[in-house]
Design a protein around this motif. Structure first.
Motif, mmCIF file in Angstrom:
data_model
loop_
_atom_site.group_PDB
_atom_site.id
_atom_site.type_symbol
_atom_site.label_atom_id
_atom_site.label_comp_id
_atom_site.label_asym_id
_atom_site.label_seq_id
_atom_site.Cartn_x
_atom_site.Cartn_y
_atom_site.Cartn_z
ATOM 1 N N VAL A 162 0.846 -1.185 0.000
ATOM 2 C CA VAL A 162 0.000 0.000 0.000
ATOM 3 C C VAL A 162 0.885 1.239 0.000
ATOM 4 N N SER A 163 0.318 2.359 -0.453
ATOM 5 C CA SER A 163 1.094 3.585 -0.640
ATOM 6 C C SER A 163 0.434 4.764 0.061
ATOM 7 N N PRO A 164 1.215 5.728 0.518
ATOM 8 C CA PRO A 164 0.644 6.979 1.025
ATOM 9 C C PRO A 164 -0.113 7.695 -0.101
ATOM 10 N N ASP A 165 -1.273 8.218 0.199
ATOM 11 C CA ASP A 165 -2.084 8.877 -0.826
ATOM 12 C C ASP A 165 -1.379 10.084 -1.439
ATOM 13 N N GLY A 166 -0.500 10.708 -0.642
ATOM 14 C CA GLY A 166 0.219 11.866 -1.157
ATOM 15 C C GLY A 166 1.109 11.538 -2.341
ATOM 16 N N TYR A 167 1.551 10.286 -2.448
ATOM 17 C CA TYR A 167 2.349 9.867 -3.598
ATOM 18 C C TYR A 167 1.478 9.671 -4.845
ATOM 19 N N ILE A 168 0.249 9.251 -4.638
ATOM 20 C CA ILE A 168 -0.601 8.798 -5.740
ATOM 21 C C ILE A 168 -1.463 9.911 -6.334
ATOM 22 N N MET A 169 -1.948 10.814 -5.496
ATOM 23 C CA MET A 169 -2.936 11.793 -5.970
ATOM 24 C C MET A 169 -2.435 12.656 -7.126
ATOM 25 N N PRO A 170 -1.183 13.123 -7.131
ATOM 26 C CA PRO A 170 -0.742 13.916 -8.292
ATOM 27 C C PRO A 170 -0.836 13.138 -9.602
ATOM 28 N N LEU A 171 -0.517 11.850 -9.568
ATOM 29 C CA LEU A 171 -0.614 11.042 -10.784
ATOM 30 C C LEU A 171 -2.067 10.896 -11.231
ATOM 31 N N GLY B 272 2.194 15.508 -1.695
ATOM 32 C CA GLY B 272 0.763 15.696 -1.956
ATOM 33 C C GLY B 272 0.317 17.138 -1.903
ATOM 34 N N LYS B 273 1.027 17.963 -1.133
ATOM 35 C CA LYS B 273 0.627 19.365 -0.976
ATOM 36 C C LYS B 273 1.400 20.322 -1.883
ATOM 37 N N ASN B 274 2.395 19.815 -2.583
ATOM 38 C CA ASN B 274 3.263 20.654 -3.404
ATOM 39 C C ASN B 274 2.650 20.844 -4.799
ATOM 40 N N PRO B 275 2.328 22.079 -5.203
ATOM 41 C CA PRO B 275 1.759 22.310 -6.542
ATOM 42 C C PRO B 275 2.636 21.754 -7.659
ATOM 43 N N GLN B 276 3.970 21.752 -7.449
ATOM 44 C CA GLN B 276 4.883 21.278 -8.483
ATOM 45 C C GLN B 276 4.688 19.785 -8.775
ATOM 46 N N SER B 277 4.238 19.021 -7.778
ATOM 47 C CA SER B 277 3.991 17.591 -7.989
ATOM 48 C C SER B 277 2.924 17.388 -9.060
ATOM 49 N N TYR B 278 1.909 18.233 -9.040
ATOM 50 C CA TYR B 278 0.794 18.108 -9.984
ATOM 51 C C TYR B 278 1.206 18.601 -11.368
ATOM 52 N N VAL B 279 2.029 19.646 -11.379
ATOM 53 C CA VAL B 279 2.573 20.128 -12.653
ATOM 54 C C VAL B 279 3.423 19.039 -13.297
ATOM 55 N N GLN B 280 4.262 18.395 -12.483
ATOM 56 C CA GLN B 280 5.153 17.342 -12.981
ATOM 57 C C GLN B 280 4.356 16.152 -13.518
ATOM 58 N N ALA B 281 3.346 15.736 -12.763
ATOM 59 C CA ALA B 281 2.550 14.588 -13.191
ATOM 60 C C ALA B 281 1.775 14.908 -14.468
ATOM 61 N N LEU B 282 1.165 16.080 -14.523
ATOM 62 C CA LEU B 282 0.396 16.476 -15.700
ATOM 63 C C LEU B 282 1.303 16.575 -16.918
ATOM 64 N N SER B 283 2.503 17.100 -16.702
ATOM 65 C CA SER B 283 3.474 17.207 -17.787
ATOM 66 C C SER B 283 3.870 15.825 -18.302
ATOM 67 N N GLY B 284 4.032 14.880 -17.376
ATOM 68 C CA GLY B 284 4.374 13.524 -17.775
ATOM 69 C C GLY B 284 3.317 12.893 -18.662
#
Length: 465
Positions: free
Chosen positions: A380-389, A444-456
């Motif tokens: 199982v994984s922390p949700d903070g790792y998964i939500m940006p993806l 999970g709280k870092n906006p850059q995580s979502y930018v990185q995932a979306l870019s991927g």
């Protein structure tokens, strides 16, 4: 066929009436034995929360056992409402709730449950029947009550013959709200409009959770139906209101729904102000805020309209409904990413099992399953790792005109895309881990995580990865 409205007679002791505007309030005490017809006829549809047994109901029953004479001074009792009623002799009121979603038992669900169980246990034991132990929700209680209705009424008859048995003579404070003039249609309509706000203000003397109010207003209905059609096993686990029995919170579904909802054409609230989309990181860090924004969205006159059934609203915005259709697929996609992520992270050169947050979580968690579908998995994984993806799936969505209307649509089959590209996307995304010290909260709280995932996702779509 015309719906039959069941009536119930409420017997008050020491009643008084107060009328302000279009609402009359009857205040008095109801003997426990006269709670039986109320429980027979009414449920908790109008109560924003469902009730279940626990410390609250145990304390209520203990008070009944130890201090029955002062019990009515230790509890706020029950609050009832009905748009149709008739005054009868001997302090009795015959009420006929016409719209069970806003009429019936508005508050006091735990009191009603505790007293109902108190009566039911004694009725069953009087007949030599075993009373089932364990925690019970209101629905489970009502099923048991209906199965043993004959025992309850036989018990009441037996008490009448025992002049010295005062087991059910203790009082419960009761308030009954009715329209000032049930024959005046305008008065009745005004009365109904006020009921939900009264219920929200009175329920448990605390602020009504946003999810309970949204559920009562009907804002979840289309999302519920679409999720149920797509994945009934997940839908059955969602607690759309407090104590509903589900282990998935409504706000978890609503947070995911904002991924497609952020793509709809902007709408305005009742005051003409444009509603802002939800920040990407807030679908993880501020699910309560997502829920509040959802309520604002669904209360917009551009999105819903009153259905004519009390406070219930109907969705009229086809663009929002199309976003809900996509939202209904997201729990399944979330689970797939959740299940595959550890192996894909390792394949990208990482050592997932050695990350402190991962190791700690898996040592504590005995039941290793995906969050929504409940599939047994190895890690199982922390949700903070998964939500940006999961947010990155937005790259596969677009707002397009279909048959002359805007709709949120997939631009390619999402699961098929994940099967082919998730490994490459994870490899691109994994760089954010070291930047955030492998802390799932920071990721999970870092906006850059979502930018990185979306870019991927976008690079995978373009064939760059």
């Amino acid at each position: 066929m015309e719906q039959k409205h069941e009536s119930v007679i409420i017997k008050f002791d020491f009643p008084g009436e107060q009328t302000v505007g279009e609402i009359t309030k009857v205040v008095g005490l109801v003997a426990a034995k006269y709670m039986v017809p109320i429980i027979d006829a009414l449920d908790l549809e109008a109560n924003p929360r469902s009730s279940k047994t626990g410390s609250v109901t145990s304390d209520i029953q203990e008070s009944i056992e130890t201090d029955p004479m002062i019990f009515p001074f230790k509890t706020k009792g029950i609050l009832l409402a009905a748009s149709q009623y008739e005054r009868l002799e001997r302090n009795r009121y015959k009420i006929t709730p016409e719209n069970r979603s806003i009429e019936g038992i508005l508050d006091g669900g735990h009191n009603t449950l505790a007293i109902g169980l108190y009566i039911l246990q004694r009725a069953m034991e009087a007949r030599g029947l075993a009373f089932p132990r364990g925690q019970k929700t209101w629905d489970e209680f009502k099923t048991l009550w209906r199965q043993n209705t004959d025992s309850v009424h036989a018990y009441l008859e037996a008490l009448k013959k025992e002049a010295n048995d005062r087991t059910l003579d203790f009082y419960i404070p009761a308030e009954l709200l009715v329209p000032r003039d049930p024959e005046d249609l305008a008065c009745v309509e005004a009365f109904r409009r006020e009921l939900l706000e009264i219920c929200a203000a009175r329920n448990n003397n605390v602020q009504l959770p946003v999810s309970d109010k949204a559920n009562q207003m009907g804002y979840f209905e289309d999302l519920k139906e679409l999720l149920d059609a797509r994945n009934p096993a997940v839908s059955d686990r969602v607690a759309w209101k407090t104590n509903d029995g589900g282990d998935i919170k409504a706000q978890d579904i609503v947070a995911l729904a904002w991924i497609p909802l952020n793509l709809i054409t902007p709408v305005r609230d009742g005051n003409g102000r444009t509603l802002e989309p939800v920040l990407a990181q807030n679908i993880y860090r501020n699910k309560g805020g997502c829920l509040k924004q959802f309520e604002k969205l669904m209360s917009s006159p551009e999105v819903t309209s009153e259905s004519g059934e009390g406070y219930k609203h109907q969705l009229k915005n086809s663009e929002v409904k199309s976003a809900f259709q996509i939202a209904a697929e997201l729990p399944e996609l979330y689970d797939y990413i959740y299940e595959m992520f550890p192996a894909l992270y390792n394949a990208a050169g990482g050592l997932y099992g050695r990350i402190t947050a991962v190791k700690t979580l898996n040592e504590k968690r005995r039941d290793l399953r995906t969050p929504f579908g409940g599939k047994v998995i190895e890690t199982v994984s922390p949700d903070g790792y998964i939500m940006p993806l999961v947010y990155g799936l937005q790259a596969l969505m677009e707002n397009r005109i279909v048959r002359g209307r805007h709709e949120i649509c997939w631009n390619r089959p999402p699961m098929e895309f994940l099967h082919r590209n998730l490994g490459k996307i994870v490899q691109s995304y994994a760089g954010i881990f070291s930047m955030c010290d492998y802390d799932p909260q920071k990721i999970g709280k870092n906006p850059q995580s979502y930018v990185q995932a979306l870019s991927g996702f976008k690079m995978a779509m373009a064939g760059i990865l």
